[in-house]
Design an enzyme around this catalytic site. Structure first.
Site, PDB file in Angstrom:
ATOM      1  N   VAL A 260      -1.999  -1.945   9.489  1.00 19.37           N
ATOM      2  CA  VAL A 260      -2.314  -0.527   9.647  1.00 19.37           C
ATOM      3  C   VAL A 260      -3.720  -0.213   9.118  1.00 19.37           C
ATOM      4  O   VAL A 260      -4.385   0.711   9.580  1.00 19.37           O
ATOM      5  CB  VAL A 260      -1.280   0.347   8.907  1.00 19.37           C
ATOM      6  N   THR A 261      -4.189  -1.013   8.172  1.00 17.46           N
ATOM      7  CA  THR A 261      -5.486  -0.802   7.521  1.00 17.46           C
ATOM      8  C   THR A 261      -6.619  -0.754   8.540  1.00 17.46           C
ATOM      9  O   THR A 261      -6.676  -1.569   9.458  1.00 17.46           O
ATOM     10  CB  THR A 261      -5.754  -1.944   6.517  1.00 17.46           C
TER      11      THR A 261
ATOM     12  N   HIS B 109      -9.285   0.778  18.730  1.00 18.50           N
ATOM     13  CA  HIS B 109      -8.787   1.981  18.058  1.00 18.50           C
ATOM     14  C   HIS B 109     -10.005   2.629  17.411  1.00 18.50           C
ATOM     15  O   HIS B 109     -10.311   2.405  16.247  1.00 18.50           O
ATOM     16  CB  HIS B 109      -7.738   1.620  17.014  1.00 18.50           C
TER      17      HIS B 109
ATOM     18  N   GLY C 209       1.221   4.897   3.715  1.00 18.73           N
ATOM     19  CA  GLY C 209       2.211   3.925   3.259  1.00 18.73           C
ATOM     20  C   GLY C 209       3.500   4.562   2.803  1.00 18.73           C
ATOM     21  O   GLY C 209       4.590   4.145   3.204  1.00 18.73           O
TER      22      GLY C 209
ATOM     23  N   GLY D 164       0.839  -1.198   0.000  1.00 20.70           N
ATOM     24  CA  GLY D 164       0.000   0.000   0.000  1.00 20.70           C
ATOM     25  C   GLY D 164       0.870   1.242   0.000  1.00 20.70           C
ATOM     26  O   GLY D 164       0.523   2.268   0.585  1.00 20.70           O
TER      27      GLY D 164
END
Length: 320
Positions: free
Chosen positions: A120-121, A177, A13, A7
């Protein structure tokens, strides 16, 4: 050490890639994008080389859409997916992102079976679970950015309020999160002094500060369209700790199997010890009753969201 960023054409990214390129522990960096974005990523690589030359940093950077190039990666940053727009929640992008994360996680298992995956997505707790199941990796090798970024945001706000250097602030955010994050204010300290005993605490609006942390991402998105530097440096922070085998305790999204409050079969932000093998230990923590109740609520809601997404993309997760 070799790190691949999946990404790499996205804002987080590419910025994370540049942060990683500056780290002494990374000597081989692979930027993976879709074929239609390869020109952009090649341009990013050239631009990075120029900047790194100014800092006398020598690192090999490869821009590629061929997934075989991730072979031999020690760590893979998985940031591919549909970004949030202003007003969108993280769950609004859950279904399309789950399909993307599942596809890439299976590919990672095929081409880089020894790698550690840093997810991270968004929504990161759900996506960490998807990546874990789709890859088939051990739970210590797959974890998400999540509450580490929230903890840094809370740390920054406390530092600003008390006008104390940020390095003296020790705090932690757990849980989801998202809206159900749980700031652990009971053990937050400044210079080793518990926050509640620190001079000026009576003027500290805790609820307002926590609300700022919850909405920090939205604030940035409304102003500039996307979060970028905060997540990127947080990613680099985690990667460096892992690759240097630093044994530090950070709050990341990890798969729980009863280690904290008996919570099972869900990925949540919890304190873990990180090293070269990934998560070396999940650290139990004493919470107040209010914090414990909030954490259990977060676990219940994230589990519900995770089950919904898993059922929606079950074929994508299980297909080989």
């Amino acid at each position: 050490m070799k790190v691949s960023v999946i990404g790499a054409s996205g804002r987080v990214g590419k910025t994370a890639a540049f942060c990683l390129a500056e780290e002494n522990c990374v000597n081989d960096l692979v930027l993976i994008s879709r074929k239609e974005s390869i020109d952009k990523v090649e341009g990013e690589a050239l631009d990075m080389y120029d900047a790194l030359a100014a800092k006398d940093v020598n690192v090999k950077i490869t821009a590629s859409y061929d997934f075989e190039d991730v072979k031999g990666s020690d760590l893979i940053v998985l940031s591919a997916g549909q970004p949030r727009s202003a007003g969108m929640t993280r769950m609004d992008v859950a279904i399309p992102n789950a399909k993307i994360v599942a596809e890439y996680s299976r590919a990672i298992a095929k081409f880089a079976p020894e790698a550690i995956i840093l997810v991270v997505t968004n929504p990161v707790d759900v996506m960490t679970y998807i990546a874990l199941k789709a890859s088939g990796f051990d739970k210590n090798k797959v974890f998400g950015l999540g509450n580490h970024l929230d903890s840094l945001r809370l740390k920054n706000l406390i530092s600003q309020h008390f006008n104390i250097h940020v390095s003296e602030i020790h705090t932690r955010v757990m849980g989801e999160h998202g809206d159900n994050m749980v700031p652990i204010m009971s053990s937050t300290s400044i210079g080793g002094i518990l926050l509640k005993y620190f001079k000026g605490y009576d003027d500290f609006d805790m609820d307002r500060t926590v609300e700022k942390v919850k909405n920090a991402g939205n604030y940035v998105i409304q102003k500039k369209g996307a979060t970028e530097y905060g997540p990127a440096f947080a990613i680099s922070n985690i990667a460096t700790i892992v690759l240097n085998d630093e044994k530090k305790i950070l709050t990341v999204s990890a798969f729980l199997d009863g280690e904290i409050e008996g919570v099972e079969d869900v990925c949540l932000g919890v304190p873990v010890k990180l090293g070269i093998s990934g998560i070396e230990r999940i650290i139990p923590i004493i919470m107040t009753e209010r914090e414990r109740t909030a954490f259990l609520k977060a676990a219940e809601l994230v589990k519900k969201d995770t089950d919904f997404v898993v059922n929606a993309v079950d074929e994508d997760i299980s297909s080989k």
